[in-house]
Design a protein around this motif. Structure first.
Motif, mmCIF file in Angstrom:
data_model
loop_
_atom_site.group_PDB
_atom_site.id
_atom_site.type_symbol
_atom_site.label_atom_id
_atom_site.label_comp_id
_atom_site.label_asym_id
_atom_site.label_seq_id
_atom_site.Cartn_x
_atom_site.Cartn_y
_atom_site.Cartn_z
ATOM 1 N N ALA A 57 38.817 44.679 -16.177
ATOM 2 C CA ALA A 57 38.245 45.386 -17.325
ATOM 3 C C ALA A 57 38.746 44.778 -18.628
ATOM 4 O O ALA A 57 37.983 44.598 -19.589
ATOM 5 C CB ALA A 57 38.602 46.869 -17.253
ATOM 6 N N ALA A 58 40.031 44.449 -18.667
ATOM 7 C CA ALA A 58 40.609 43.837 -19.861
ATOM 8 C C ALA A 58 39.995 42.463 -20.122
ATOM 9 O O ALA A 58 39.769 42.079 -21.279
ATOM 10 C CB ALA A 58 42.121 43.722 -19.707
ATOM 11 N N ALA A 59 39.718 41.707 -19.058
ATOM 12 C CA ALA A 59 39.089 40.394 -19.210
ATOM 13 C C ALA A 59 37.682 40.531 -19.776
ATOM 14 O O ALA A 59 37.231 39.698 -20.589
ATOM 15 C CB ALA A 59 39.064 39.669 -17.874
ATOM 16 N N THR A 73 27.728 35.262 -30.408
ATOM 17 C CA THR A 73 28.443 35.974 -31.466
ATOM 18 C C THR A 73 29.537 36.868 -30.883
ATOM 19 O O THR A 73 29.284 37.681 -29.992
ATOM 20 C CB THR A 73 27.475 36.840 -32.281
ATOM 21 N N ALA A 74 30.730 36.686 -31.381
ATOM 22 C CA ALA A 74 31.863 37.488 -30.916
ATOM 23 C C ALA A 74 31.835 38.866 -31.566
ATOM 24 O O ALA A 74 31.331 39.044 -32.678
ATOM 25 C CB ALA A 74 33.166 36.783 -31.241
ATOM 26 N N SER A 75 32.397 39.840 -30.859
ATOM 27 C CA SER A 75 32.466 41.199 -31.402
ATOM 28 C C SER A 75 33.687 41.896 -30.832
ATOM 29 O O SER A 75 34.171 41.550 -29.750
ATOM 30 C CB SER A 75 31.208 41.985 -31.052
ATOM 31 N N GLU A 76 34.180 42.861 -31.572
ATOM 32 C CA GLU A 76 35.314 43.651 -31.097
ATOM 33 C C GLU A 76 34.795 44.692 -30.106
ATOM 34 O O GLU A 76 33.900 45.480 -30.437
ATOM 35 C CB GLU A 76 36.023 44.333 -32.251
ATOM 36 N N PRO A 77 35.302 44.698 -28.877
ATOM 37 C CA PRO A 77 34.776 45.621 -27.865
ATOM 38 C C PRO A 77 35.144 47.068 -28.172
ATOM 39 O O PRO A 77 36.176 47.352 -28.770
ATOM 40 C CB PRO A 77 35.443 45.151 -26.577
ATOM 41 N N VAL A 78 34.291 47.976 -27.745
ATOM 42 C CA VAL A 78 34.590 49.405 -27.796
ATOM 43 C C VAL A 78 35.057 49.815 -26.400
ATOM 44 O O VAL A 78 34.292 49.748 -25.435
ATOM 45 C CB VAL A 78 33.344 50.219 -28.212
ATOM 46 N N VAL A 79 36.302 50.209 -26.304
ATOM 47 C CA VAL A 79 36.915 50.485 -25.001
ATOM 48 C C VAL A 79 37.057 51.986 -24.787
ATOM 49 O O VAL A 79 37.632 52.697 -25.618
ATOM 50 C CB VAL A 79 38.296 49.809 -24.884
ATOM 51 N N ASP A 80 36.533 52.449 -23.683
ATOM 52 C CA ASP A 80 36.705 53.839 -23.243
ATOM 53 C C ASP A 80 37.729 53.798 -22.099
ATOM 54 O O ASP A 80 37.396 53.483 -20.962
ATOM 55 C CB ASP A 80 35.365 54.400 -22.776
ATOM 56 N N TYR A 81 38.970 54.104 -22.429
ATOM 57 C CA TYR A 81 40.042 53.943 -21.439
ATOM 58 C C TYR A 81 39.850 54.857 -20.234
ATOM 59 O O TYR A 81 40.161 54.475 -19.103
ATOM 60 C CB TYR A 81 41.396 54.219 -22.094
ATOM 61 N N ALA A 83 37.013 55.651 -18.974
ATOM 62 C CA ALA A 83 36.009 54.978 -18.154
ATOM 63 C C ALA A 83 36.601 53.777 -17.436
ATOM 64 O O ALA A 83 36.211 53.462 -16.305
ATOM 65 C CB ALA A 83 34.820 54.555 -19.018
ATOM 66 N N VAL A 84 37.538 53.102 -18.091
ATOM 67 C CA VAL A 84 38.237 51.998 -17.433
ATOM 68 C C VAL A 84 38.973 52.508 -16.195
ATOM 69 O O VAL A 84 38.901 51.913 -15.111
ATOM 70 C CB VAL A 84 39.225 51.319 -18.409
ATOM 71 N N GLN A 85 39.684 53.620 -16.349
ATOM 72 C CA GLN A 85 40.409 54.191 -15.213
ATOM 73 C C GLN A 85 39.446 54.718 -14.154
ATOM 74 O O GLN A 85 39.752 54.692 -12.953
ATOM 75 C CB GLN A 85 41.347 55.300 -15.684
ATOM 76 N N ALA A 86 38.249 55.171 -14.571
ATOM 77 C CA ALA A 86 37.242 55.581 -13.592
ATOM 78 C C ALA A 86 36.764 54.369 -12.793
ATOM 79 O O ALA A 86 36.507 54.473 -11.583
ATOM 80 C CB ALA A 86 36.069 56.248 -14.298
ATOM 81 N N HIS A 87 36.639 53.227 -13.468
ATOM 82 C CA HIS A 87 36.306 51.975 -12.777
ATOM 83 C C HIS A 87 37.382 51.641 -11.750
ATOM 84 O O HIS A 87 37.076 51.273 -10.606
ATOM 85 C CB HIS A 87 36.168 50.850 -13.806
ATOM 86 N N ARG A 167 44.664 58.764 -18.764
ATOM 87 C CA ARG A 167 43.257 58.745 -19.162
ATOM 88 C C ARG A 167 43.056 58.450 -20.651
ATOM 89 O O ARG A 167 41.932 58.285 -21.103
ATOM 90 C CB ARG A 167 42.590 60.095 -18.820
ATOM 91 N N THR A 168 44.139 58.354 -21.398
ATOM 92 C CA THR A 168 44.064 58.021 -22.819
ATOM 93 C C THR A 168 44.835 56.722 -23.063
ATOM 94 O O THR A 168 45.988 56.592 -22.637
ATOM 95 C CB THR A 168 44.671 59.138 -23.686
ATOM 96 N N LEU A 169 44.214 55.781 -23.737
ATOM 97 C CA LEU A 169 44.866 54.509 -24.024
ATOM 98 C C LEU A 169 46.112 54.740 -24.862
ATOM 99 O O LEU A 169 46.046 55.409 -25.909
ATOM 100 C CB LEU A 169 43.905 53.591 -24.781
#
Length: 473
Positions: A57-59, A73-81, A83-87, A167-169
């Motif tokens: 997920a971090a990659a 075009t590069a962009s700053e990702p929007v991370v839902d931590y 959802a990451v843990q759900a993954h 569940r919270t970054l």
């Protein structure tokens, strides 16, 4: 209270225990398997699988930041931590049926979900019942080490076992320990958007080749991680959301929202009552011989609990050795010279066999170092992943170790693990034909680097070639 009996009793349903139980049962042995926790053990539920899922997920987040060189075009990702843990949880759930109680019962294994403790050299008590077994395999794995730092046990710390419930970054994640787990989680959380500081009393990644470790640490720092190695921790205080860590000798204090303790793992032996079975321990793990037998010849120990390394693949290898011994009665012995290890940072770092320093210490000036840099590999150039190198330590024409630091070093490790396991010569490696363009070509190019001085800088070779060219029709 019932009395049960079996050919083989396996204590622990992690990677090694499951391999022994499934293999022995399918080949006709009567097997009982004990597991009080989750089937699949640490690797599935708290180790390899969740950590690599988080790293993936971090990659993905980092790929958005670094796409400009490809014309995207590069962009700053929007991370839902959450959802990451759900993954992470979904990956675990996808793999879990392979290790499930139902599957193993379908293979003929009797599975008992409870703790077991020795009551004699051949008997284990579990839930009021007594199991008598002809052979017993202890595969109880390991647990996180919590160092005796003042105040640590009084704060809400995380470990590699409990991180997955978050569940919270974290706003600022303090990581205690600069080994593989600490560095993997530091880089991953930094890429997901957390501020991260790693503290270690010694050098970070101190077990690894210094040049390779330096490349990894440089990359981790470039991703925003602060590394305070060679720095002792005096005291830790605080409550959830505000942890204070006093470091060094000048009263400096670091303040973070969370703390992750990643200072290693210890063999899980506390509940086993080993003394009743005449089983000795050594360096906090079960003492075993080169056949993985304990001081009780009826009992074997495999995986982390045997104290030879905390790797899932090592536990699987141990299981194969023990199956040959207890199922077929063959005198199988453990080798350690071909076991790989890998740290899954970016770049990754893998080691098989001896490091350069270890090889020089063992063989002196009779060891050659063959090296190839990723910057000369066309596939790596195309993918803009040219950081790193592979070097092989060669003694009498055979590799005795390989250090790999690059993207997907763990994948490259397979090639060299095969070479060391089968004692291949560099000439055999050189004969390999790889498809072009692949990163896998690097193995052959390392062999080329070994032979190049012998071919292109040898006066004898040039003299012979001159004579051949003169006499060829």
């Amino acid at each position: 209270m019932a009395s049960l009996s079996c050919d083989i009793l396996v204590i622990g349903a992690g990677s090694g225990g499951l391999s022994v139980a499934s293999g022995a049962s399918q080949m006709g042995a009567d097997v009982i398997l004990l597991e009080a926790g989750e089937m699949g053990g640490d690797c599935l539920n708290a180790g390899c699988v969740p950590s690599k899922s988080l790293i993936a997920a971090a990659a993905a987040a980092q790929a958005q930041r670094t796409s400009a060189p490809f014309g995207v075009t590069a962009s700053e990702p929007v991370v839902d931590y959450a959802a990451v843990q759900a993954h992470v949880a979904d990956v675990i759930a996808t793999i879990a049926p392979v290790d499930s109680q139902e599957r193993f019962e379908g293979l003929g294994v009797r599975v008992i979900r409870d703790w077991g403790r020795f009551v004699s050299k051949s008997q284990v008590e579990v839930g009021g019942d007594t199991i008598t077994a002809r052979r017993i395999v202890v595969a109880t794995g390991s647990t996180p080490v919590v160092p005796p730092i003042e105040g640590l046990k009084d704060v809400p710390y995380l470990t590699s076992d409990t991180l997955w419930g978050l569940r919270t970054l974290p706003d600022h994640l303090l990581i205690l320990g600069g080994g593989p787990i600490g560095m993997e989680m530091a880089q991953a959380h930094a890429r997901l958007g957390a501020k991260v500081t790693v503290v270690d009393a010694g050098p970070a990644l101190n077990r690894e080749d210094p040049e390779a470790a330096a490349l990894v640490l440089q990359a981790v720092k470039a991703d925003g991680v602060t590394i305070r190695d060679n720095t002792g921790v005096k005291k830790i205080t605080g409550t959830e959301g505000r942890i204070e860590m006093e470091i060094g000798d000048n009263g400096e204090t670091l303040t973070g929202s969370h703390i992750l303790v990643a200072t290693g793992r210890r063999a899980a032996v506390e509940r086993l009552n080993l003394d009743a079975a005449g089983i000795e321990t050594e360096n906090d793990a079960i003492k075993v011989d080169d056949r993985l037998r304990t001081t009780n010849r009826r009992v074997y120990a495999i995986g982390d609990v045997a104290g030879q390394g905390a790797f899932t693949h090592l536990a699987g290898y141990h299981a194969g050795v023990v199956i040959r011994s207890i199922v077929f009665g063959l005198p199988a012995k453990v080798r350690t010279d071909h076991i790989p290890r890998a740290t899954y940072t970016d770049p990754e770092l893998a080691q098989i066999g001896l490091t350069e320093a270890e090889a020089r210490d063992r063989y002196g000036d009779k060891v050659d170092i063959a090296r190839f840099d990723l910057s000369h590999n066309d596939r790596a150039i195309a993918q803009r992943r040219t950081t790193g190198f592979i070097k092989a330590m060669v003694h009498k024409g055979r590799p005795v170790g390989a250090t790999i630091v690059c993207a997907e070093a763990g994948e490259h490790a397979n090639f060299w693990a095969l070479a060391l396991a089968n004692k291949l010569k560099m000439s055999q490696i050189s004969a390999t034909v790889s498809p072009y363009p692949t990163a896998g070509e690097i193995g052959k190019r390392v062999a080329g680097a070994y032979f190049s001085p012998r071919l292109f800088e040898s006066r004898t070779v040039k003299t012979v070639v001159g004579l051949v060219q003169r006499w060829l029709p």
